[in-house]
Each structure stands twice: as C-alpha cells, then as structure tokens.
Design a protein around this motif. Structure first.
Motif, PDB file in Angstrom:
ATOM      1  N   ILE A 182      33.859  31.066  44.903  1.00  0.00           N
ATOM      2  CA  ILE A 182      33.020  30.681  46.035  1.00  0.00           C
ATOM      3  C   ILE A 182      31.618  31.253  45.872  1.00  0.00           C
ATOM      4  O   ILE A 182      30.611  30.563  46.063  1.00  0.00           O
ATOM      5  CB  ILE A 182      33.645  31.171  47.357  1.00  0.00           C
ATOM      6  CG1 ILE A 182      34.898  30.368  47.687  1.00  0.00           C
ATOM      7  CG2 ILE A 182      32.644  31.069  48.503  1.00  0.00           C
ATOM      8  CD1 ILE A 182      35.644  30.841  48.917  1.00  0.00           C
ATOM      9  N   ASN A 183      31.534  32.533  45.483  1.00  0.00           N
ATOM     10  CA  ASN A 183      30.227  33.166  45.346  1.00  0.00           C
ATOM     11  C   ASN A 183      29.386  32.548  44.238  1.00  0.00           C
ATOM     12  O   ASN A 183      28.156  32.523  44.326  1.00  0.00           O
ATOM     13  CB  ASN A 183      30.397  34.669  45.104  1.00  0.00           C
ATOM     14  CG  ASN A 183      30.358  35.463  46.388  1.00  0.00           C
ATOM     15  OD1 ASN A 183      29.845  34.979  47.390  1.00  0.00           O
ATOM     16  ND2 ASN A 183      30.887  36.655  46.373  1.00  0.00           N
ATOM     17  N   LYS A 184      30.038  32.085  43.197  1.00  0.00           N
ATOM     18  CA  LYS A 184      29.299  31.451  42.101  1.00  0.00           C
ATOM     19  C   LYS A 184      28.536  30.241  42.612  1.00  0.00           C
ATOM     20  O   LYS A 184      27.381  29.996  42.230  1.00  0.00           O
ATOM     21  CB  LYS A 184      30.269  31.038  40.991  1.00  0.00           C
ATOM     22  CG  LYS A 184      29.585  30.391  39.798  1.00  0.00           C
ATOM     23  CD  LYS A 184      30.586  30.049  38.707  1.00  0.00           C
ATOM     24  CE  LYS A 184      29.886  29.377  37.524  1.00  0.00           C
ATOM     25  NZ  LYS A 184      30.857  29.019  36.451  1.00  0.00           N
ATOM     26  N   GLN A 185      29.161  29.485  43.499  1.00  0.00           N
ATOM     27  CA  GLN A 185      28.513  28.298  44.048  1.00  0.00           C
ATOM     28  C   GLN A 185      27.508  28.654  45.149  1.00  0.00           C
ATOM     29  O   GLN A 185      26.434  28.071  45.228  1.00  0.00           O
ATOM     30  CB  GLN A 185      29.572  27.334  44.593  1.00  0.00           C
ATOM     31  CG  GLN A 185      30.545  26.815  43.537  1.00  0.00           C
ATOM     32  CD  GLN A 185      29.847  26.088  42.405  1.00  0.00           C
ATOM     33  OE1 GLN A 185      28.917  25.301  42.636  1.00  0.00           O
ATOM     34  NE2 GLN A 185      30.272  26.361  41.177  1.00  0.00           N
ATOM     35  N   LEU A 186      27.850  29.630  45.970  1.00  0.00           N
ATOM     36  CA  LEU A 186      26.938  30.034  47.045  1.00  0.00           C
ATOM     37  C   LEU A 186      25.629  30.604  46.492  1.00  0.00           C
ATOM     38  O   LEU A 186      24.586  30.525  47.141  1.00  0.00           O
ATOM     39  CB  LEU A 186      27.610  31.075  47.943  1.00  0.00           C
ATOM     40  CG  LEU A 186      28.699  30.595  48.891  1.00  0.00           C
ATOM     41  CD1 LEU A 186      29.256  31.773  49.698  1.00  0.00           C
ATOM     42  CD2 LEU A 186      28.171  29.521  49.834  1.00  0.00           C
TER      43      LEU A 186
END
Length: 306
Positions: free
Chosen positions: A52-56
């Motif tokens: 999730i953080n990679k995309q955020l």
C-alpha cells in the motif's frame, strides 16, 4: 494504483474517512478483508502494508503507525508525507490557527517535567503576537491584524476543532495533550526539536517518566518501563546512572511490541478521552515533519493543527 485491489482500497478509504484506527480495529478490518489474522501472520501483514505504501508514495501519502504516549495504545493512519506545512494545514485551518497550534505543541513538548500536556488556561493565554517577528528588527506594526485580533473565543473554537480532528486531545486530568494525528505526523519534527528520547524505544519522550535522579536526563515512557521491568531479572534502576527506579506495576495486556497498530480517539470538550500517541512503525516509509520549528518563545500553550 494498478497494483492494488479493492481490499487495499477499502483499508485506505477507511483510514481516510474515519481517521486513525486503533490496532485492534485495524487488525480486525484486515482479517475481515483478507481472511487472515494480522497478529498470527505478521510477515504477511507487513507485506500488505508495504505494498500500500509503495503506491501511496506516488501521491506523497503514507500509511503509518504510532503509539499513543498517554496510554500506550497503537494507531494506524494515513498521513501527508510532504514536509511543507501549508500542504498539511492550509486547506483546513487559517494561518493564525496554524501559528496558534504550533505554539501549543511547542509548549507541550518543551515541558521539562515530561507531563506531555498543558493546562487549558495556559493554552488560551498564548499570544500570537509573541510567535512571529521575534527578531529585534520587527515591530508591532509588522504583526498581521489577523494575529493581533485572534480572540479568546477563536482560540476556544480552534482548540475544539483541533481536538475533534485528533491533533490535540484532553488528558484524563483535563489538561491538553497531543492527539494521535500529531504523533503520526510529527515524528521528525519532534526529533528536530531535540526532545529527549525514551531510553528504551528511542522515540521522543513527550509523555514519559524522568529518572528519579534530578541530575540525570533519562526519560522512559510508562509502557516502556512496564516492558523493561516486567521480568524478575531486570534490575529496577536507571539504565544510565543506576539510581533505583520506583516499582512499576505491570498489566496483563502489555502494550504491543509490533509497530503499526493504532486506534483513533475521538475527543471533544464534553466527552473527554485519554490521549493516545507515539510513533512505532515496522513498515514506516518516511515520517513527515513541519518545515520549521516553532519560535522558542512560547507563553503558555496547548496543541496542534493540520
């Protein structure tokens, strides 16, 4: 966000719409969505959050966890990773409100006693004129009218809004402390302010116990003390000066050691709740911070805005 499915989106939307969530609630949501218990599958859980953080990160947001220093609970939330304070606060609060909030949090974190709070009266007595133009060349005529005319009722309304938005909270003794969102968002700012770190977890010791030896600078969070002295083999002394430390009662449900669990407190003037907060994250990608520390001169204060 092509790599994320609807389950990832649901987690993100829940945090954006509800605000920070307590660890148990966030874990329950994760389990409901994936069919896998978060606690029993920490590797899978962290991998999920990292994805999730990679995309955020492409939109300068981050899913982060923090620990509430007032009660040791862990919270999860989505934060703005941009360091620019206007990006953080500009859409919600006015410039006078932002300056007021910054003065409050500075007064709280600079408390040498480690209480991590200030009185409501001290917060209301903060003068915005004292927070700007500190250098000797400035004059009263340079202070914006909006700052000089920031009334007591405006301060009270701002405090209510900050508590409602979880930037500040009311502690159990009816004082004003940092809210969960402040702990989530301002980790780097705390470090820049040179706040003494907890000797156990190395996080800022905003609400922490000081060594009984007045000449020693060691601070340790209550929940870290319980963890440190929970075994019979642990010597109950200061790790630095070896002064005897008062006995700390342990709880059956010790504060979780994992980084990334959080629950959001919803505070209001009428319905007080104990503040929660302090960052503790396994998957943290990079904490955000205020661009500049608040001026050193703070009259009495109380806390923070986004």
């Amino acid at each position: 966000m092509a790599e994320l499915n609807h389950k990832h989106h649901t987690l993100i939307q829940a945090l954006l719409s509800r605000g920070p969530l307590k660890e148990k609630d966030f874990h329950l949501m994760f389990t409901d969505l994936t069919g896998k218990p978060a606690g029993g599958n920490q590797g899978k859980f962290n991998e999920y959050l990292l994805k999730i953080n990679k995309q955020l990160s492409y939109v300068q947001f981050e899913l982060r966890a923090c620990r509430n220093q007032y009660d040791g609970d862990v919270y999860y939330g989505v934060v703005n990773s941009v360091a620019d304070e206007q990006a953080k606060f500009g859409t919600k609060f006015s410039n006078p409100q932002i300056v007021y909030f910054k003065a409050i949090i500075e007064a709280i974190v600079q408390d040498a006693s480690g209480q991590g709070s200030i009185s409501n009266i001290d917060a209301l007595n903060i003068r915005l004129e004292d927070q700007i133009g500190q250098d000797s060349r400035s004059s009263d005529s340079q202070v914006p009218a909006a700052f000089k005319q920031f009334t007591m009722s405006q301060k009270e309304k701002t405090l209510d809004d900050l508590v409602q938005n979880q930037w500040l909270c009311f502690t159990g003794d009816r004082r004003i402390g940092l809210g969960v969102r402040s702990f989530l968002d301002l980790r780097s700012w705390f470090r820049n302010m040179s706040i003494p770190s907890c000797d156990v977890c190395n996080e800022a010791g905003i609400k922490a116990e000081s060594c009984p030896n007045g000449r020693c600078s060691v601070r340790i969070h209550d929940y870290c003390l319980r963890k440190k002295f929970s075994t019979k083999k642990a010597a109950m002394v200061c790790p630095s000066c070896e002064t005897a430390w008062p006995v700390v009662e342990t709880r059956d449900e010790e504060v979780g050691e994992e980084i990334g669990h959080v629950d959001p407190p919803r505070s209001s003037r009428k319905k007080l709740r104990t503040c929660k907060a302090e960052s503790v994250n396994n998957f943290e990608a990079g904490p955000s911070q205020l661009s500049q520390p608040v001026t050193r001169r703070v009259t009495r204060s109380s806390q923070h805005l986004r």
